[in-house]
Motif scaffolding. Structure first.
Motif, PDB file in Angstrom:
ATOM      1  N   GLU A   1     -31.991  17.692 -30.883  1.00 47.02           N
ATOM      2  CA  GLU A   1     -33.061  18.108 -31.789  1.00 47.02           C
ATOM      3  C   GLU A   1     -32.828  17.582 -33.197  1.00 47.02           C
ATOM      4  O   GLU A   1     -33.756  17.120 -33.870  1.00 47.02           O
ATOM      5  CB  GLU A   1     -33.181  19.629 -31.798  1.00 47.02           C
ATOM      6  CG  GLU A   1     -34.382  20.130 -32.569  1.00 47.02           C
ATOM      7  CD  GLU A   1     -34.655  21.601 -32.366  1.00 47.02           C
ATOM      8  OE1 GLU A   1     -35.752  22.061 -32.738  1.00 47.02           O
ATOM      9  OE2 GLU A   1     -33.769  22.314 -31.827  1.00 47.02           O
TER      10      GLU A   1
ATOM     11  N   ASP B   1     -39.083  24.566 -43.527  1.00 45.83           N
ATOM     12  CA  ASP B   1     -39.225  25.109 -42.179  1.00 45.83           C
ATOM     13  C   ASP B   1     -37.937  25.799 -41.739  1.00 45.83           C
ATOM     14  O   ASP B   1     -37.984  26.870 -41.131  1.00 45.83           O
ATOM     15  CB  ASP B   1     -39.585  23.994 -41.202  1.00 45.83           C
ATOM     16  CG  ASP B   1     -39.694  24.498 -39.770  1.00 45.83           C
ATOM     17  OD1 ASP B   1     -40.559  25.360 -39.509  1.00 45.83           O
ATOM     18  OD2 ASP B   1     -38.920  24.041 -38.915  1.00 45.83           O
TER      19      ASP B   1
ATOM     20  N   ALA C   1     -43.948  26.020 -41.331  1.00 43.35           N
ATOM     21  CA  ALA C   1     -43.736  25.737 -39.909  1.00 43.35           C
ATOM     22  C   ALA C   1     -44.761  24.750 -39.379  1.00 43.35           C
ATOM     23  O   ALA C   1     -44.425  23.812 -38.640  1.00 43.35           O
ATOM     24  CB  ALA C   1     -43.787  27.040 -39.112  1.00 43.35           C
TER      25      ALA C   1
ATOM     26  N   ASP D   1     -44.233  20.923 -37.935  1.00 44.34           N
ATOM     27  CA  ASP D   1     -44.735  20.521 -36.612  1.00 44.34           C
ATOM     28  C   ASP D   1     -45.549  19.234 -36.706  1.00 44.34           C
ATOM     29  O   ASP D   1     -45.418  18.337 -35.867  1.00 44.34           O
ATOM     30  CB  ASP D   1     -45.617  21.626 -36.017  1.00 44.34           C
ATOM     31  CG  ASP D   1     -44.828  22.850 -35.585  1.00 44.34           C
ATOM     32  OD1 ASP D   1     -43.591  22.761 -35.454  1.00 44.34           O
ATOM     33  OD2 ASP D   1     -45.463  23.910 -35.397  1.00 44.34           O
TER      34      ASP D   1
ATOM     35  N   SER E   1     -41.451  25.075 -28.884  1.00 39.75           N
ATOM     36  CA  SER E   1     -41.703  24.126 -29.966  1.00 39.75           C
ATOM     37  C   SER E   1     -42.530  22.955 -29.458  1.00 39.75           C
ATOM     38  O   SER E   1     -42.260  22.414 -28.386  1.00 39.75           O
ATOM     39  CB  SER E   1     -40.373  23.595 -30.527  1.00 39.75           C
ATOM     40  OG  SER E   1     -40.597  22.481 -31.368  1.00 39.75           O
TER      41      SER E   1
ATOM     42  N   GLY F   1     -39.529  20.019 -30.563  1.00 37.15           N
ATOM     43  CA  GLY F   1     -38.110  20.096 -30.260  1.00 37.15           C
ATOM     44  C   GLY F   1     -37.776  19.846 -28.803  1.00 37.15           C
ATOM     45  O   GLY F   1     -36.702  19.328 -28.480  1.00 37.15           O
TER      46      GLY F   1
END
Length: 305
Positions: free
Chosen positions: A154, A185, A202, A206, A239, A242
């Motif tokens: 990740e 984040d 967040a 993304d 996620s 991720g």
């Protein structure tokens, strides 16, 4: 873009990569990302206690002010250094770029977990706790390795591929805005008390990580792994990004990776063992070097276009 600015921007990437290989990260007292984290922690501290609409607006405002200020400062610095002679502009731009990515530290910290396992689970758990936000107190050796491998995959995206991608796309401002967004984040992008105050941070993370995460998965891919299998495994994580590099790592090594109670990647794979850690570090190293080479190629191509 004329030839000289192209060579400065591209040369700075090469020098920054060499600086990372030679020296890794400075101490937190001298690291601008650590300074940013401390500042944002202090500024964001009251936000979760506010009513949801207020927390959402305040979190978004703080996010916008931070990203905008850092992007503008990075742009000013880049423009200024591009006007300097290349012998000065290249090393100074490299010094400004280097804090946005961290391959050597990631590699060494993950490798240290495996070394710590030789001294017993308590040592390994303590080492792992510094790499992730999970409660690792009850982890056995397999869970320790799984979590370390997931962290490697990740963060290969977050700490290497994504900043290099955004540098190639948008120069120093792109790399630093990514680092600011990813830092926000990491500090605020949680459910629970941060649900509203951290929502903008967040979602922005993304969005900006969407393509780099899939590039990271492609860099970790090996022949024989079906794209459909990668998409299926990646979709099992909460996620949107991720899961891609983690699933790619699991499928590449033929192992099972999991977060208890949340997801299991490649459930039919082998248990993670010591040899898998060495394989993963080699695969991630090749992926990191290829990401740097691709970013350099994009910069040179943009300059020639």
């Amino acid at each position: 873009m004329s030839d000289e600015p192209v060579m400065v921007v591209a040369g700075a990437l090469v020098v920054a990569w060499l600086l990372d290989a030679a020296f890794g990260e400075p101490r937190n007292a001298w690291h601008p990302v650590a300074w940013l984290g401390r500042l944002l922690s202090a500024l964001g501290q009251p936000l979760p206690g506010w009513p949801p609409p207020v927390a959402l607006a305040a979190g978004a405002g703080l996010w916008l002010a931070t990203a905008g200020t850092i992007g503008a400062a990075a742009r000013w610095l880049e423009v200024t250094l591009l006007e300097w002679p290349a012998w000065a502009g290249v090393p100074l731009l490299a010094l400004a770029l280097k804090p946005t990515f961290a391959w050597r530290m990631l590699r060494e910290e993950v490798a240290a977990v495996e070394v710590a396992l030789a001294s017993g689970l308590p040592c390994a758990r303590k080492r792992l706790a510094g790499l992730c936000s999970r409660d690792v107190g009850g982890f056995d050796a397999t869970a320790v390795r799984e979590t370390a491998l997931e962290t490697l995959a990740e963060n290969l995206n977050d700490s290497v591929v994504a900043p290099l991608f955004w540098y190639a796309v948008a120069g120093l401002p792109g790399a630093w805005v990514w680092r600011a967004v990813n830092t926000m984040d990491a500090l605020w992008g949680y459910h629970g008390r941060w649900e509203w105050a951290g929502k903008c941070a967040a979602r922005a993370d993304d969005l900006l990580a969407w393509l780099p995460a899939r590039i990271t998965a492609a860099l970790l891919w090996r022949p024989g792994v079906q794209p459909a299998a990668l998409r299926r495994e990646a979709a099992t994580t909460p996620s949107p990004n991720g899961g891609w590099p983690m699933a790619a790592m699991a499928l590449r090594l033929g192992i099972r990776l999991s977060k208890p109670g949340v997801y299991v990647l490649h459930p039919g794979g082998d248990q993670a063992r010591s040899g898998h850690m060495a394989q993963a570090l080699r695969a991630a190293g090749h992926a990191a070097a290829l990401a740097a080479a691709l970013a350099l190629g994009v910069l040179l191509w943009r300059g020639a276009a």
